[in-house]
Design a protein around this motif. Structure first.
Motif, PDB file in Angstrom:
ATOM      1  N   ARG A   1     -10.431 -26.325  10.072  1.00  0.00           N
ATOM      2  CA  ARG A   1     -10.265 -27.018  11.357  1.00  0.00           C
ATOM      3  C   ARG A   1     -11.379 -26.619  12.320  1.00  0.00           C
ATOM      4  NH1 ARG A   1     -10.437 -30.439  14.948  1.00  0.00           N
ATOM      5  NH2 ARG A   1      -9.363 -30.030  16.889  1.00  0.00           N
ATOM      6  N   GLY A   2     -11.691 -25.328  12.376  1.00  0.00           N
ATOM      7  CA  GLY A   2     -12.754 -24.858  13.260  1.00  0.00           C
ATOM      8  C   GLY A   2     -14.111 -25.431  12.900  1.00  0.00           C
TER       9      GLY A   2
ATOM     10  N   LEU B   1     -14.149 -29.066  13.887  1.00  0.00           N
ATOM     11  CA  LEU B   1     -14.219 -29.174  15.343  1.00  0.00           C
ATOM     12  C   LEU B   1     -15.652 -29.022  15.828  1.00  0.00           C
ATOM     13  CD1 LEU B   1     -12.927 -29.241  18.196  1.00  0.00           C
ATOM     14  CD2 LEU B   1     -12.700 -26.766  17.993  1.00  0.00           C
TER      15      LEU B   1
ATOM     16  N   ASP C   1     -13.472 -23.335  24.421  1.00  0.00           N
ATOM     17  CA  ASP C   1     -12.293 -23.353  25.290  1.00  0.00           C
ATOM     18  C   ASP C   1     -12.003 -24.774  25.775  1.00  0.00           C
ATOM     19  OD1 ASP C   1     -10.137 -21.939  26.724  1.00  0.00           O
ATOM     20  OD2 ASP C   1     -11.236 -22.624  28.504  1.00  0.00           O
TER      21      ASP C   1
ATOM     22  N   VAL D   1     -10.272 -26.422  22.672  1.00  0.00           N
ATOM     23  CA  VAL D   1      -8.975 -25.941  22.178  1.00  0.00           C
ATOM     24  C   VAL D   1      -8.076 -25.360  23.262  1.00  0.00           C
ATOM     25  CG1 VAL D   1      -9.900 -25.494  19.863  1.00  0.00           C
ATOM     26  CG2 VAL D   1      -9.754 -23.607  21.524  1.00  0.00           C
TER      27      VAL D   1
ATOM     28  N   THR E   1      -6.976 -29.301  22.799  1.00  0.00           N
ATOM     29  CA  THR E   1      -5.805 -29.377  21.922  1.00  0.00           C
ATOM     30  C   THR E   1      -4.717 -28.364  22.246  1.00  0.00           C
ATOM     31  OG1 THR E   1      -6.743 -27.835  20.310  1.00  0.00           O
ATOM     32  CG2 THR E   1      -7.222 -30.205  19.995  1.00  0.00           C
ATOM     33  N   ARG E   2      -5.025 -27.397  23.123  1.00  0.00           N
ATOM     34  CA  ARG E   2      -4.077 -26.362  23.552  1.00  0.00           C
ATOM     35  C   ARG E   2      -3.682 -25.399  22.428  1.00  0.00           C
ATOM     36  NH1 ARG E   2      -1.222 -27.696  28.728  1.00  0.00           N
ATOM     37  NH2 ARG E   2      -2.508 -29.305  29.639  1.00  0.00           N
ATOM     38  N   LEU E   3      -4.567 -25.176  21.495  1.00  0.00           N
ATOM     39  CA  LEU E   3      -4.346 -24.175  20.458  1.00  0.00           C
ATOM     40  C   LEU E   3      -4.269 -22.791  21.090  1.00  0.00           C
ATOM     41  CD1 LEU E   3      -4.267 -23.420  17.379  1.00  0.00           C
ATOM     42  CD2 LEU E   3      -6.757 -23.144  17.569  1.00  0.00           C
TER      43      LEU E   3
ATOM     44  N   THR F   1      -8.574 -14.150  23.207  1.00  0.00           N
ATOM     45  CA  THR F   1      -7.811 -15.381  23.389  1.00  0.00           C
ATOM     46  C   THR F   1      -6.498 -15.073  24.105  1.00  0.00           C
ATOM     47  OG1 THR F   1      -6.665 -15.202  21.269  1.00  0.00           O
ATOM     48  CG2 THR F   1      -8.776 -16.367  21.267  1.00  0.00           C
TER      49      THR F   1
ATOM     50  N   THR G   1      -2.037 -18.077  22.694  1.00  0.00           N
ATOM     51  CA  THR G   1      -2.224 -18.632  21.352  1.00  0.00           C
ATOM     52  C   THR G   1      -0.933 -19.287  20.871  1.00  0.00           C
ATOM     53  OG1 THR G   1      -1.628 -16.567  20.275  1.00  0.00           O
ATOM     54  CG2 THR G   1      -3.977 -16.918  20.702  1.00  0.00           C
TER      55      THR G   1
ATOM     56  N   THR H   1      -4.772 -19.617  14.181  1.00  0.00           N
ATOM     57  CA  THR H   1      -5.663 -19.546  15.340  1.00  0.00           C
ATOM     58  C   THR H   1      -6.902 -18.708  15.013  1.00  0.00           C
ATOM     59  OG1 THR H   1      -3.733 -19.736  16.780  1.00  0.00           O
ATOM     60  CG2 THR H   1      -5.775 -19.011  17.804  1.00  0.00           C
TER      61      THR H   1
ATOM     62  N   ALA I   1      -9.166 -20.810  12.871  1.00  0.00           N
ATOM     63  CA  ALA I   1      -9.841 -21.890  13.608  1.00  0.00           C
ATOM     64  C   ALA I   1     -11.019 -21.352  14.413  1.00  0.00           C
ATOM     65  CB  ALA I   1      -8.849 -22.610  14.513  1.00  0.00           C
TER      66      ALA I   1
END
Length: 158
Positions: free
Chosen positions: A46-47, A50, A73, A76, A81-83, A100, A103, A120, A123
């Motif tokens: 995913r990372g 992205l 930031d 995400v 996306t608010r990860l 972070t 999370t 997390t 990612a």
């Protein structure tokens, strides 16, 4: 480009409760170690995806860790996306430490829980590898669940 199905009413986001149910189900099905490997690998992919979508893939596209922090930031954090929120990325010798907060992996967990931020971490790890064009070994070194001010990920140059 392939046309994607989109949710017209619900949009792209779902709840922390549903995400945590996925994590719990995978852990119960595969066991904790296998689940951690699978979730971290999924996060890394995913990372990487992205960073490619942001046009930050490879060396030279990121001029500083502050620039990378802001870009990730934005993608995400609260406006993305608010990860998680990425508060800062700092160099520590050959390693990077990513601080972070909020999370998704720590959300709704009891204080003292042994829960790790596998997805997390993955990612953020995958995003940084893709953005900087370097290989790292990643691990979580602090947790808000166990007294830390942040969930901190350490990425050591491979």
């Amino acid at each position: 480009m392939t046309e994607l199905y989109t949710r017209k009413e619900l949009g792209e986001f779902n709840s922390v409760v549903c995400f945590k149910a996925l994590v719990t189900g995978v852990s119960e099905t595969l066991g904790d170690k296998a689940a951690a490997i699978a979730l971290t690998a999924a996060g890394r992919q995913r990372g990487k995806d992205l960073v490619a979508s942001l046009g930050l893939k490879g060396q030279g596209n990121v001029d500083s860790l502050d620039t990378l922090t802001k870009a990730l930031d934005d993608a995400v954090g609260k406006n993305g996306t608010r990860l998680c929120a990425i508060d800062k990325i700092v160099a520590d010798g050959d390693a990077l430490k990513v601080y972070t907060s909020e999370t998704v992996c720590s959300a709704n967990e009891p204080i003292g829980s042994k829960m790790e931020c596998t997805f997390t971490l993955g990612a953020i790890w995958g995003a940084i590898e893709a953005a900087l064009g370097k290989r790292y070994r990643g691990k979580q070194i602090e947790s808000v669940l166990r007294g830390g001010s942040h969930d901190v990920f350490e990425l050591t140059l491979f």
